[in-house]
Design a protein around this motif. Sequence first.
Motif, PDB file in Angstrom:
ATOM      1  N   ARG A 128      -8.768   4.116  31.652  1.00 50.63           N
ATOM      2  CA  ARG A 128      -9.775   3.252  31.020  1.00 50.63           C
ATOM      3  C   ARG A 128     -11.184   3.668  31.444  1.00 50.63           C
ATOM      4  N   LEU A 129     -11.331   4.095  32.694  1.00 46.91           N
ATOM      5  CA  LEU A 129     -12.631   4.582  33.170  1.00 46.91           C
ATOM      6  C   LEU A 129     -13.031   5.848  32.403  1.00 46.91           C
ATOM      7  N   LYS A 130     -12.087   6.759  32.236  1.00 43.58           N
ATOM      8  CA  LYS A 130     -12.377   7.972  31.455  1.00 43.58           C
ATOM      9  C   LYS A 130     -12.789   7.612  30.036  1.00 43.58           C
ATOM     10  N   LEU A 131     -12.102   6.623  29.459  1.00 41.06           N
ATOM     11  CA  LEU A 131     -12.427   6.192  28.107  1.00 41.06           C
ATOM     12  C   LEU A 131     -13.828   5.581  28.054  1.00 41.06           C
ATOM     13  N   ALA A 132     -14.197   4.832  29.100  1.00 37.92           N
ATOM     14  CA  ALA A 132     -15.528   4.218  29.147  1.00 37.92           C
ATOM     15  C   ALA A 132     -16.613   5.287  29.147  1.00 37.92           C
ATOM     16  N   VAL A 133     -16.409   6.332  29.959  1.00 37.18           N
ATOM     17  CA  VAL A 133     -17.379   7.436  30.013  1.00 37.18           C
ATOM     18  C   VAL A 133     -17.440   8.130  28.651  1.00 37.18           C
ATOM     19  N   GLU A 134     -16.277   8.480  28.120  1.00 34.69           N
ATOM     20  CA  GLU A 134     -16.237   9.152  26.822  1.00 34.69           C
ATOM     21  C   GLU A 134     -16.882   8.296  25.737  1.00 34.69           C
ATOM     22  N   ARG A 189     -20.813  -0.877  19.686  1.00 33.99           N
ATOM     23  CA  ARG A 189     -19.954   0.313  19.565  1.00 33.99           C
ATOM     24  C   ARG A 189     -19.183   0.571  20.849  1.00 33.99           C
ATOM     25  N   LEU A 190     -19.838   0.370  21.990  1.00 35.21           N
ATOM     26  CA  LEU A 190     -19.164   0.580  23.274  1.00 35.21           C
ATOM     27  C   LEU A 190     -17.997  -0.386  23.428  1.00 35.21           C
ATOM     28  N   HIS A 191     -18.204  -1.649  23.088  1.00 33.31           N
ATOM     29  CA  HIS A 191     -17.137  -2.640  23.203  1.00 33.31           C
ATOM     30  C   HIS A 191     -16.011  -2.352  22.214  1.00 33.31           C
ATOM     31  N   THR A 192     -16.362  -1.813  21.048  1.00 25.74           N
ATOM     32  CA  THR A 192     -15.331  -1.443  20.062  1.00 25.74           C
ATOM     33  C   THR A 192     -14.441  -0.339  20.611  1.00 25.74           C
TER      34      THR A 192
END
Length: 214
Positions: free
Chosen positions: A94-100, A80-83
């Motif tokens: 992209r960092l914000k998206l990774a945290v979210e 799910r994280l990779h999706t």
Amino acid sequence: MRKKNVPSIVKDQQLVKYRRNQIIQSAVKLFIQKGFHRTTTREISKLSGFSIGTLYEYIGSKEDVLYLVCDAVYDEVIHRLHTYLNTELEGIERLKLAVESYFRVVDQMQDEVLVMYQEAKSLQKEALQYVLEKEMLITQSIEQVIRHCVDSHLLTLDEKQIKLFSHNILVNGHMWAFRRWALKKSYTIDEYIELQIEQLLNGLKGQAMSTMLY
């Protein structure tokens, strides 16, 4: 990283996968209610919809059930994280998206994450080492995003700081599952994500200012 061989006398791998998925779903519910040690294999088989004899056609022991649960949960979290991260965004966005993304995965899989962290300690050493290595794969996914920001000169962090920051993100994500009984009284998941991202990034800015002063 060597996967544990969970014994099964059934040769049809599609059936094995199907039955084990039933076992995993039932086990998560029971482990949440009673814990691993107080849950019996008979209870797991009953909730799964088949006999105790059938259960043992797909596993060798109750610990195998816990291993299957942890392995499946980590695989699903990573998937799910990779999706979520399959995006064209770069840099801080992209960092914000990774945290979210990680926080949303935890929100979607609260029970599974809670079981995984509460009960994994009951695994034998080799199996525990395997699931902990799966945990490191998640950490490394976050690290890669942070490291890209550092390489792009958007953040100033050394290697130890990168690793610690990635662990901080994961711990803050886990907190949503571990302390949901308290947090949900004050925040929605959207509010929690927004505030955590703000605090995490402000912490980096404060760290940068401290470095400049010294």
